[in-house]
Design an enzyme around this catalytic site. Structure first.
Site, PDB file in Angstrom:
ATOM      1  N   ARG A  53     -13.370  13.481  14.435  1.00 50.71           N
ATOM      2  CA  ARG A  53     -14.001  12.253  14.023  1.00 50.71           C
ATOM      3  C   ARG A  53     -14.876  11.581  15.186  1.00 50.71           C
ATOM      4  O   ARG A  53     -16.002  11.398  15.441  1.00 50.71           O
ATOM      5  CB  ARG A  53     -13.366  11.327  13.255  1.00 50.71           C
ATOM      6  CG  ARG A  53     -13.092  11.740  11.911  1.00 50.71           C
ATOM      7  CD  ARG A  53     -12.173  10.935  11.212  1.00 50.71           C
ATOM      8  NE  ARG A  53     -11.788  11.406  10.050  1.00 50.71           N
ATOM      9  CZ  ARG A  53     -11.197  10.703   9.052  1.00 50.71           C
ATOM     10  NH1 ARG A  53     -10.666   9.548   9.236  1.00 50.71           N
ATOM     11  NH2 ARG A  53     -10.992  11.303   7.879  1.00 50.71           N
ATOM     12  N   GLY A 113       0.776  -1.251   0.215  1.00 48.81           N
ATOM     13  CA  GLY A 113       0.038  -0.015   0.001  1.00 48.81           C
ATOM     14  C   GLY A 113       0.868   1.174  -0.035  1.00 48.81           C
ATOM     15  O   GLY A 113       2.118   1.036  -0.431  1.00 48.81           O
ATOM     16  N   HIS A 137     -13.491   2.619  10.849  1.00 49.16           N
ATOM     17  CA  HIS A 137     -12.881   3.105   9.680  1.00 49.16           C
ATOM     18  C   HIS A 137     -11.309   3.080   9.715  1.00 49.16           C
ATOM     19  O   HIS A 137     -10.912   2.577   8.866  1.00 49.16           O
ATOM     20  CB  HIS A 137     -13.188   4.739   9.890  1.00 49.16           C
ATOM     21  CG  HIS A 137     -12.541   5.470   8.541  1.00 49.16           C
ATOM     22  ND1 HIS A 137     -12.868   5.227   7.290  1.00 49.16           N
ATOM     23  CD2 HIS A 137     -11.551   6.328   8.670  1.00 49.16           C
ATOM     24  CE1 HIS A 137     -12.251   5.795   6.366  1.00 49.16           C
ATOM     25  NE2 HIS A 137     -11.443   6.609   7.149  1.00 49.16           N
TER      26      HIS A 137
HETATM   27  C1  LIG Z   1     -12.703   4.299   2.771  1.00 41.93           C
HETATM   28  C2  LIG Z   1     -11.399   4.911   3.357  1.00 41.93           C
HETATM   29  C3  LIG Z   1     -11.181   6.363   2.978  1.00 41.93           C
HETATM   30  C4  LIG Z   1      -9.938   6.684   3.429  1.00 41.93           C
HETATM   31  N1  LIG Z   1      -9.356   8.058   3.030  1.00 41.93           N
HETATM   32  C5  LIG Z   1      -8.476   8.411   3.685  1.00 41.93           C
HETATM   33  C6  LIG Z   1      -8.096   9.969   3.232  1.00 41.93           C
HETATM   34  O1  LIG Z   1      -8.673  10.719   2.473  1.00 41.93           O
HETATM   35  N2  LIG Z   1      -6.985  10.664   3.861  1.00 41.93           N
HETATM   36  C7  LIG Z   1      -6.237   9.769   4.981  1.00 41.93           C
HETATM   37  O2  LIG Z   1      -5.168  10.010   5.104  1.00 41.93           O
HETATM   38  N3  LIG Z   1      -6.376   8.373   4.992  1.00 41.93           N
HETATM   39  C8  LIG Z   1      -7.657   7.935   4.472  1.00 41.93           C
HETATM   40  N4  LIG Z   1      -7.941   6.511   4.807  1.00 41.93           N
HETATM   41  C9  LIG Z   1      -7.034   5.846   5.645  1.00 41.93           C
HETATM   42  C10 LIG Z   1      -5.993   5.191   4.733  1.00 41.93           C
HETATM   43  O3  LIG Z   1      -6.509   4.974   3.798  1.00 41.93           O
HETATM   44  C11 LIG Z   1      -5.337   4.187   5.329  1.00 41.93           C
HETATM   45  O4  LIG Z   1      -4.822   4.284   6.705  1.00 41.93           O
HETATM   46  C12 LIG Z   1      -3.912   3.785   4.532  1.00 41.93           C
HETATM   47  O5  LIG Z   1      -4.131   3.862   3.325  1.00 41.93           O
HETATM   48  C13 LIG Z   1      -3.173   2.568   5.154  1.00 41.93           C
HETATM   49  O6  LIG Z   1      -2.101   2.356   4.152  1.00 41.93           O
HETATM   50  P1  LIG Z   1      -0.982   1.263   4.433  1.00 41.93           P
HETATM   51  O7  LIG Z   1      -0.224   1.232   3.320  1.00 41.93           O
HETATM   52  O8  LIG Z   1      -0.714   1.232   5.954  1.00 41.93           O
HETATM   53  O9  LIG Z   1      -1.797  -0.069   4.529  1.00 41.93           O
HETATM   54  P2  LIG Z   1      -2.860  -0.816   2.981  1.00 41.93           P
HETATM   55  O10 LIG Z   1      -3.062   0.300   1.991  1.00 41.93           O
HETATM   56  O11 LIG Z   1      -4.264  -1.357   3.933  1.00 41.93           O
HETATM   57  O12 LIG Z   1      -1.942  -1.883   2.584  1.00 41.93           O
HETATM   58  C14 LIG Z   1      -1.886  -2.932   3.276  1.00 41.93           C
HETATM   59  C15 LIG Z   1      -0.794  -3.859   2.584  1.00 41.93           C
HETATM   60  O13 LIG Z   1      -0.343  -4.917   3.318  1.00 41.93           O
HETATM   61  C16 LIG Z   1      -0.714  -6.136   2.547  1.00 41.93           C
HETATM   62  N5  LIG Z   1      -0.825  -7.304   3.474  1.00 41.93           N
HETATM   63  C17 LIG Z   1      -1.675  -7.266   4.982  1.00 41.93           C
HETATM   64  N6  LIG Z   1      -1.531  -8.283   5.293  1.00 41.93           N
HETATM   65  C18 LIG Z   1      -0.654  -9.121   4.479  1.00 41.93           C
HETATM   66  C19 LIG Z   1      -0.087 -10.310   4.811  1.00 41.93           C
HETATM   67  N7  LIG Z   1      -0.591 -11.084   5.826  1.00 41.93           N
HETATM   68  N8  LIG Z   1       0.776 -11.096   3.724  1.00 41.93           N
HETATM   69  C20 LIG Z   1       0.889 -10.210   2.816  1.00 41.93           C
HETATM   70  N9  LIG Z   1       0.703  -8.999   2.481  1.00 41.93           N
HETATM   71  C21 LIG Z   1      -0.392  -8.324   3.582  1.00 41.93           C
HETATM   72  C22 LIG Z   1      -1.818  -5.925   1.726  1.00 41.93           C
HETATM   73  O14 LIG Z   1      -1.704  -6.902   0.373  1.00 41.93           O
HETATM   74  C23 LIG Z   1      -1.447  -4.647   1.279  1.00 41.93           C
HETATM   75  O15 LIG Z   1      -0.502  -4.685   0.222  1.00 41.93           O
HETATM   76  C24 LIG Z   1      -9.070   5.939   4.375  1.00 41.93           C
HETATM   77  C25 LIG Z   1      -9.606   4.929   4.730  1.00 41.93           C
HETATM   78  C26 LIG Z   1     -10.730   4.358   4.303  1.00 41.93           C
HETATM   79  C27 LIG Z   1     -11.064   2.894   4.736  1.00 41.93           C
END
Ligand SMILES: Cc1cc2nc3c(=O)[nH]c(=O)nc-3n(C[C@H](O)[C@H](O)[C@H](O)COP(=O)(O)OP(=O)(O)OC[C@H]3O[C@@H](n4cnc5c(N)ncnc54)[C@H](O)[C@@H]3O)c2cc1C
Length: 642
Positions: free
Chosen positions: A333, A44, A404
């Site tokens: 929020r 992500g 969320h």
């Molecule tokens: C609908 C929605 C709207 C949002 N809008 C906003 C916004 O406008 N602004 C803001 O700041 N935040 C927003 N957020 C929050 C934000 O999107 C997330 O907190 C953020 O994108 C998380 O990013 P990340 O890279 O940490 O995780 P993620 O994007 O969840 O990525 C997780 C990654 O880990 C991998 N993974 C997980 N477990 C495993 C495993 N066991 N083995 C292999 N791979 C695994 C997945 O495949 C993925 O690639 C929003 C959230 C939601 C739900």
């Protein structure tokens, strides 16, 4: 309870800590970088940015995700925007103000040093993304446009319509692809990490399952980075993508990583209300809508069943504007969610089951014209219409709070390293920066700060002492971890009961929502702690996991994740019970001000709670470690948005 955890916060003035830390961190020379292998689990915004940056630096990176492409990570769902203290609006923003808003927004339960660093690097993120070609919205004159999000009185949120996460992820994915082509990053899609391997106390690898073929493998490395996102789906219904889960961080917890503040869950006020028992997903209506939409319910409960157009202006209660005149509809929020619950509990909620409030654009349309509103939020209005069949340009949207985001996550020090040396945790998967309540548009900021700008400095600091220490994956610890993974899969396939995974997961979610959701209390949490183990037992007796382990089997994938949720849920409730105060999104009924706001107990709880696994609850309860939070710059006050 045990004593203090060492967060390794650098000494010196707050605004010099990060610079001075970078100046004094150990480096790995360019020629040596290719000798190190780094595992990044997650692609992500956090994992993708880390993998691309580490690849560009010359490390050999293996990046894993369970989706068929990194581009499908949950980050793609982010709608509203990303914060940065650029002060393009000339409206008084600064690094300090972003820092202060974030500390206050989190109800004084996060580390000053981490949050200040986040605010400091926020500007770099925007520059980097613009250079990648991310199409942020622009003003007429060409400068990047900004809007406001909750908990701030300035406009500092950069956005790309209602698709900010998608556009940021495309930028990040391009950078990742460049490294894949250059051979520095190897990508493993549809590969799930099922365990971390610890050798001589250091994280040195993972066990994976190829989700297409079922093949179990293990991979050795010099360090492991978890960027596996949040666990909001423990509640079954949430705004998260259906795949989001706790497995990676929970299994690392079972290997000794501390889990911090697991009960801190963000309930977002602006979601489409729940509409039926068999719904599997809730939909967010971005907080950005509250820039122009006004939230209200009827003043009298007798009017709740009337159509909104039949309720004249004097009979409407714009309760956020009334209760919090300074921030109004852009109150944070946690506060906005509780205010919505309160008016619905009074019987003034609208729509099915009285669980909804209006988000009304009539005034904004009158003031700005429908076209402007369409330009700003068109895709969100479309989503709303597709789901509800209603045209929100003509009648107000109905919204209600929903799970969320999870502020809790694996405990990390200032270097984003967990208590297990070599195990780094970034993005939503760690607990680091948002305290007891995250401000809108700050998750993208944190994930990208971690991946692009923090880990690339702190990881080499660890690696510099690890040259030549990568074990072979023949090591007994790899074999042991692999054996345990196989055993767990076999046990799931052997249950052969009648119940569907969804029905158990739904039951868990309903229990958590009721007892550990927007409000919690001692007796409810104790009840949940009695019921969760019973549900877990029923899962292991009654659930049916069809198919086998040697093939593509989505039921098996889900079964492992639900099994972990069933254990993790108890940790959340235990944490909520132990934190005998209210703060941010953690609202204990027993601790509220006379006006119904969260009442903190700074004397006893200005701490991070970090839990150590001791053997699955039944054998020994998790052990609590505490990290005291020291506030040198801000004064702890009762949060007020009036
Ligand atoms: C609908 C929605 C709207 C949002 N809008 C906003 C916004 O406008 N602004 C803001 O700041 N935040 C927003 N957020 C929050 C934000 O999107 C997330 O907190 C953020 O994108 C998380 O990013 P990340 O890279 O940490 O995780 P993620 O994007 O969840 O990525 C997780 C990654 O880990 C991998 N993974 C997980 N477990 C495993 C495993 N066991 N083995 C292999 N791979 C695994 C997945 O495949 C993925 O690639 C929003 C959230 C939601 C739900």
């Amino acid at each position: 309870m045990t004593g203090n955890l060492e967060a390794r916060i650098p000494s010196g003035p707050l605004d010099r800590k990060w610079t001075s830390h970078k100046d004094h961190s150990r480096l790995v020379s360019p020629n040596n970088r290719r000798k190190f292998e780094i595992i990044v689990v997650g692609s992500g915004l956090a994992g993708g940015s880390a993998a691309a940056t580490l690849g560009e630096l010359g490390y050999r990176v293996k990046c894993f995700c369970y989706q068929d492409s990194p581009r499908r990570a949950h980050s793609i769902a982010a709608q509203g925007g990303i914060n940065a203290a650029k002060n393009y609006q000339n409206d008084g923003d600064s690094v300090y103000r972003l820092f202060y808003d974030t500390i206050k927004g989190g109800d004084f339960r996060s580390r000053e040093a981490n949050v200040y660093r986040l605010a400091e690097v926020s500007s770099n993120i925007i520059d980097q993304c613009v250079a990648q070609g991310v199409p942020f919205a622009r003003e007429y004159g060409g400068l990047l446009a900004n809007r406001s999000f909750g908990g701030a009185q300035v406009s500092r949120t950069f956005y790309a319509r209602g698709q900010t996460g998608q556009q940021l992820l495309l930028g990040c994915y391009q950078a990742l692809c460049r490294q894949i082509a250059a051979g520095t990053v190897q990508i493993f899609p549809q590969t799930e990490m099922l365990d971390v391997v610890i050798v001589d106390g250091h994280a040195k690898g993972i066990v994976t399952r190829n989700l297409r073929t079922g093949k179990i493998d293990n991979v050795a490395a010099d360090a492991v980075v978890l960027a596996t996102g949040g666990y909001g789906n423990v509640f079954y219904l949430s705004t998260n993508a259906r795949g989001c889960n706790v497995t990676a961080t929970y299994r690392a917890y079972k290997k000794g990583a501390l889990f911090a503040n697991p009960c801190f869950t963000q309930i977002h006020p602006t979601c489409i209300p729940h509409s039926g028992d068999y719904q599997s997903k809730l939909t967010l209506m971005s907080e950005s809508l509250r820039n122009d939409g006004r939230v209200w319910v009827p003043k009298r409960k007798e009017d709740a069943k009337k159509s909104p157009n039949q309720i004249p202006e004097p009979d409407r209660d714009y309760y956020l504007e009334r209760k919090y005149p300074s921030y109004g509809n852009l109150s944070p929020r946690d506060i906005s969610s509780r205010a919505a619950k309160e008016v619905c509990d009074e019987g003034r909620g609208v729509g099915q089951g009285g669980r909804g409030v209006y988000l009304d654009f009539a005034d904004a349309i009158k003031r700005l014209g429908e076209e402007t509103i369409r330009e700003r939020y068109g895709n969100l209005f479309e989503v709303y219409e597709k789901i509800t069949g209603e045209n929100a340009y003509q009648i107000p949207m109905r919204i209600y709070p929903a799970v969320h985001y999870t502020m809790g996550g694996l405990w990390v020090d200032y270097n984003l390293m967990s208590n297990i040396p070599g195990l780094f945790v970034i993005g939503e998967a760690n607990f680091s920066d948002h305290g007891a309540n995250r401000l809108g548009a700050s998750a993208l900021m944190q994930g990208l700060a971690d991946g692009y700008f923090i880990l690339p400095y702190t990881l080499p600091n660890y690696l510099a002492g690890q040259m030549g220490k990568r074990p072979s994956n023949d090591h007994a610890e790899f074999k042991r971890a692999e054996h345990e993974v196989r055993e767990k899969i076999d046990n799931l396939l052997k249950i052969n009961g009648e119940r569907s995974l969804d029905s158990i997961h739904r039951e868990l979610g309903a229990l958590l929502w009721d007892k550990c959701g927007m409000a919690r209390n001692k007796s409810g949490l104790e009840e949940a702690l009695r019921k969760i183990p019973e549900l877990r037992e029923r899962f292991w007796r009654e659930v049916r996991v069809p198919g086998d382990g040697e093939d593509f089997n989505q039921s098996l994938e889900r079964a492992g994740r639900v099994a972990d949720f069933l254990e993790f849920a108890a940790l959340m409730c235990l944490d909520a019970l132990a934190r005998d105060e209210s703060c941010g999104a953690h609202f204990r009924d027993e601790h509220q001000t006379s006006e119904g706001e969260a009442l903190r107990d700074d004397e006893n709880f200005a701490d991070v709670f970090a839990w150590e696994f001791q053997g699955n609850g039944q054998i020994a309860p998790p052990k609590l470690h505490r990290e005291s939070l020291h506030f040198e710059t801000v004064h702890l006050t009762q949060r007020s948005y009036k």
